[in-house]
Design a protein around this motif. Structure first.
Motif, short mmCIF file in Angstrom:
data_model
loop_
_atom_site.label_atom_id
_atom_site.label_comp_id
_atom_site.label_asym_id
_atom_site.label_seq_id
_atom_site.Cartn_x
_atom_site.Cartn_y
_atom_site.Cartn_z
N GLU A 199 0.25 34.86 17.74
CA GLU A 199 0.38 33.41 17.86
C GLU A 199 -1.03 32.84 17.96
O GLU A 199 -1.95 33.54 18.39
CB GLU A 199 1.21 33.03 19.08
CG GLU A 199 0.70 33.60 20.38
CD GLU A 199 1.58 33.22 21.56
OE1 GLU A 199 1.99 32.04 21.62
OE2 GLU A 199 1.87 34.10 22.38
N PRO A 200 -1.24 31.61 17.55
CA PRO A 200 -2.58 31.03 17.54
C PRO A 200 -3.05 30.68 18.95
O PRO A 200 -2.95 29.53 19.40
CB PRO A 200 -2.44 29.80 16.65
CG PRO A 200 -1.00 29.42 16.77
CD PRO A 200 -0.24 30.70 16.95
N ALA A 236 -5.55 38.75 12.16
CA ALA A 236 -5.07 38.86 10.77
C ALA A 236 -5.71 37.79 9.90
O ALA A 236 -5.73 36.61 10.24
CB ALA A 236 -3.55 38.72 10.73
N ALA A 237 -6.22 38.22 8.73
CA ALA A 237 -6.70 37.30 7.70
C ALA A 237 -5.62 37.15 6.64
O ALA A 237 -4.77 38.03 6.46
CB ALA A 237 -7.99 37.84 7.08
N ALA A 287 -4.95 33.95 9.48
CA ALA A 287 -3.54 33.63 9.28
C ALA A 287 -3.10 32.62 10.34
O ALA A 287 -3.55 32.66 11.48
CB ALA A 287 -2.70 34.90 9.36
N SER A 288 -2.21 31.73 9.95
CA SER A 288 -1.84 30.62 10.83
C SER A 288 -1.21 31.08 12.13
O SER A 288 -1.28 30.38 13.14
CB SER A 288 -0.86 29.69 10.09
OG SER A 288 0.32 30.39 9.71
N PHE A 289 -0.61 32.27 12.14
CA PHE A 289 0.09 32.76 13.33
C PHE A 289 -0.80 33.62 14.22
O PHE A 289 -0.34 34.08 15.27
CB PHE A 289 1.30 33.62 12.91
CG PHE A 289 0.92 34.77 12.02
CD1 PHE A 289 0.35 35.93 12.53
CD2 PHE A 289 1.13 34.69 10.65
CE1 PHE A 289 -0.01 36.97 11.69
CE2 PHE A 289 0.78 35.74 9.81
CZ PHE A 289 0.20 36.89 10.34
N ALA A 290 -2.07 33.88 13.85
CA ALA A 290 -2.86 34.93 14.48
C ALA A 290 -3.78 34.41 15.57
O ALA A 290 -4.24 33.26 15.55
CB ALA A 290 -3.67 35.66 13.42
N TRP A 302 0.02 37.20 3.49
CA TRP A 302 -0.37 36.33 2.37
C TRP A 302 -0.67 34.95 2.95
O TRP A 302 -1.77 34.46 2.85
CB TRP A 302 0.76 36.26 1.35
CG TRP A 302 0.41 35.50 0.12
CD1 TRP A 302 0.51 34.16 -0.08
CD2 TRP A 302 -0.12 36.05 -1.09
NE1 TRP A 302 0.08 33.82 -1.34
CE2 TRP A 302 -0.31 34.97 -1.99
CE3 TRP A 302 -0.44 37.33 -1.52
CZ2 TRP A 302 -0.80 35.14 -3.27
CZ3 TRP A 302 -0.92 37.50 -2.80
CH2 TRP A 302 -1.11 36.42 -3.67
N ASN A 303 0.34 34.31 3.53
CA ASN A 303 0.19 33.18 4.45
C ASN A 303 -0.72 32.07 3.96
O ASN A 303 -1.59 31.60 4.68
CB ASN A 303 -0.32 33.73 5.79
CG ASN A 303 -0.30 32.70 6.91
OD1 ASN A 303 -1.33 32.39 7.47
ND2 ASN A 303 0.87 32.17 7.23
#
Length: 546
Positions: free
Chosen positions: A278-279, A309-310, A317-320, A334-335
């Motif tokens: 999560e961000p 995660a990239a 990545a938006s969730f990382a 991919w994201n």
């Protein structure tokens, strides 16, 4: 795709390998001659013959180069030694033969990614070449590294993993849970394949660590299970340990887990953990144990690597997770917000697993796919998928250069990560995105092994003694030797105090002896990298004078 568990949350997810061929010696020397000798084949042949050699087929007059082989019955070492005594010989190098670069035949390396939004010529395993894994795989000394996976177990019957597994343990006390060779969740199988899927088997994907040995530790992610698994993996010889799980931010790691992390680190094992899925700037443990708050920007700080995660366009990545607890990044999704696959392609158990069912309020992953007619694969995204690729490369670096400490391997991966030129650490991707080839290339230049020398009596006449130093700089296979910089010669008279009598770059020392004495001599060398040979337990030369 996190697994929902009490107290602990699972956190979030190559490629040109060498063929069986590898760089090999040709049995010849490449010799640089002074210009007058190089331009005349007859003259060059005469110079070489003086050292007991003969010209081979290769000659480059413009560079003053000739290729030389030993005469019949001679050795390359003897020829090399002889040539060093011949005037007009400027440089001598042993010749090697390379091998063509080759891709493994795993279909995901070359097959087009079919998802809408994926550009033409994007392979299923697009992240392989983007992380420069081919260059690392071309160094055969990186093969057969040992990677430990602490996770939900693996499907040990999967063709991508069956040949890789060499050990492990079931540290999951959950009633009804199978052994480490069974993965009821799906998470562990996918993670393990990204690190260690069998390359060049014509099936699916190739894991990050080429031909690695896999240790599988099944865990319920309780503190005791984590600690036990880390220690067992360390004692079993793991080069690197992957932990694609973690707690919520703010949870304080218990001393048991801290002790286990330090136990592994102190024994040279590289620990890698997934950052939060999560961000957030709090990654939870074990990630925040490996890279504590405020230390990410210092490549020398931390007990391991916390990996975020990239995405396909080289952004976080938006969730990382992000922030000062992040060491570096690898691709985990991919994201991009514009189509593309649902995650990274990896192995998946044959049986239906928890990730595919609505368990504990989580939505089914809808991630299973078919590769080459085989349904035992899935697309999953997350920091869990990024971490094992870093773990695999860390293990390859450790396998290549076992003389490096854990801290040095960690620093190599951080400093060689791909980022904008001139930039350093940043909160989103830490030190940058994994660059396997650059990491391996850097590790090859780090000579941490001391030379080895011995003294020999070359000539003794009356009270004059000539000593010859026989020495070689040492390094693991595949690591560049820095070369011996200087020699020291020590003497002891009649059992008295050791005295250094010479420090020289030459291999010969001449001394005058006194009568009626007992002498002992030995040598100590230091190489260009600063590695100093230990004094021998016994002297190299012992003699008495009358």
């Amino acid at each position: 795709m996190p697994r929902r568990l009490p107290f602990l949350l699972l956190l979030g997810l190559l490629v040109c390998a060498p063929s069986a061929q590898a760089t090999s010696p040709t049995g010849r020397l490449v010799v640089r001659l002074a210009d007058s000798g190089a331009h005349s084949k007859t003259h060059a042949a005469a110079l070489v013959a003086r050292a007991g050699g003969r010209l081979a087929s290769g000659r480059v007059p413009a560079l003053g180069l000739v290729t030389v082989r030993p005469a019949r019955g001679g050795s390359l070492t003897e020829l090399e030694t002889g040539l060093r005594r011949v005037p007009g010989v400027l440089r001598i190098e042993r010749e090697h033969r390379g091998a063509p670069r080759a891709l493994p035949n795993d279909p995901a390396l070359g097959s087009q990614e079919p998802a809408a939004g994926a550009p033409q010529d994007t392979p299923l395993q697009w992240w392989a070449s983007r992380q420069n894994l081919p260059a690392a795989w071309d160094v055969r000394q990186t093969h057969r590294a040992t990677v430990a996976i602490i996770d939900t177990g693996v499907d040990a019957s999967h063709p991508e993993l069956a040949a890789r597994i060499v050990g492990g343990d079931d540290n999951d006390p959950t009633p009804g849970a199978g052994p480490e060779s069974v993965d009821e969740e799906g998470h562990g199988t996918h993670v393990a394949s990204l690190a260690c899927a069998t390359p060049n088997n014509g099936i699916g994907i190739a894991g990050a660590a080429y031909g690695c040995r896999l240790l599988v530790y099944k865990s319920d992610f309780s503190d005791a299970s984590i600690a036990e698994s880390i220690v067992e993996a360390t004692d079993a010889g793991a080069d690197a340990i992957n932990m694609s799980f973690g707690t919520t931010a703010g949870e304080v790691a218990p001393q048991a887990v801290r002790d286990a992390v330090e136990y592994a680190h102190d024994r040279g094992v590289i620990l890698v953990a997934a950052a939060a899925d999560e961000p957030t700037d709090g990654q939870g443990y074990p990630a925040d144990l490996l890279q504590p708050t405020g230390t990410g920007a210092d490549p020398a700080k931390g007990l391991g690597l916390s990996v975020t995660a990239a995405n396909f366009v080289d952004r976080r990545a938006s969730f990382a997770g992000f922030g000062s607890q992040i060491s570096m990044a690898a691709y985990g999704a991919w994201n991009t917000g514009s189509g593309g696959p649902r995650g990274l392609l990896g192995a998946f158990p044959a049986a239906d697993v928890a990730l595919e069912r609505a368990v504990g309020g989580a939505r089914p992953c809808n991630c299973r796919t078919v590769v080459g007619g085989d349904r035992r694969f899935a697309y999953v995204q997350g920091t869990s998928m990024a971490a094992p690729m870093v773990t695999g490369v860390a293990a390859m670096v450790r396998r290549l250069n076992p003389d490096l400490s854990a801290d040095e391997v960690i620093a190599v991966l951080k400093q060689t990560a791909r980022r904008e030129p001139g930039s350093g650490w940043a909160p989103d991707l830490g030190w940058g995105i994994l660059d396997a080839g650059a990491a391996v290339a850097a590790a090859r230049t780090l000579d941490r092994r001391a030379p080895a020398t011995k003294l020999r009596v070359s000539k003794r006449r009356g009270r004059t003694l000539n000593l010859r130093i026989v020495g070689v700089d040492r390094a693991p296979s595949g690591v560049q030797r820095s070369g011996i910089a200087s020699y020291e010669v020590y003497r002891r008279i009649d059992g008295g105090k050791a005295t250094r009598i010479a420090r020289t770059e030459r291999r010969r020392v001449r001394l005058r002896l006194s009568t009626g004495r007992r002498y002992t001599f030995w040598s100590v060398a230091t190489d260009v990298a600063g590695n100093r040979e230990r004094s021998p337990k016994r002297p190299d030369v012992t003699l008495k004078t009358r």
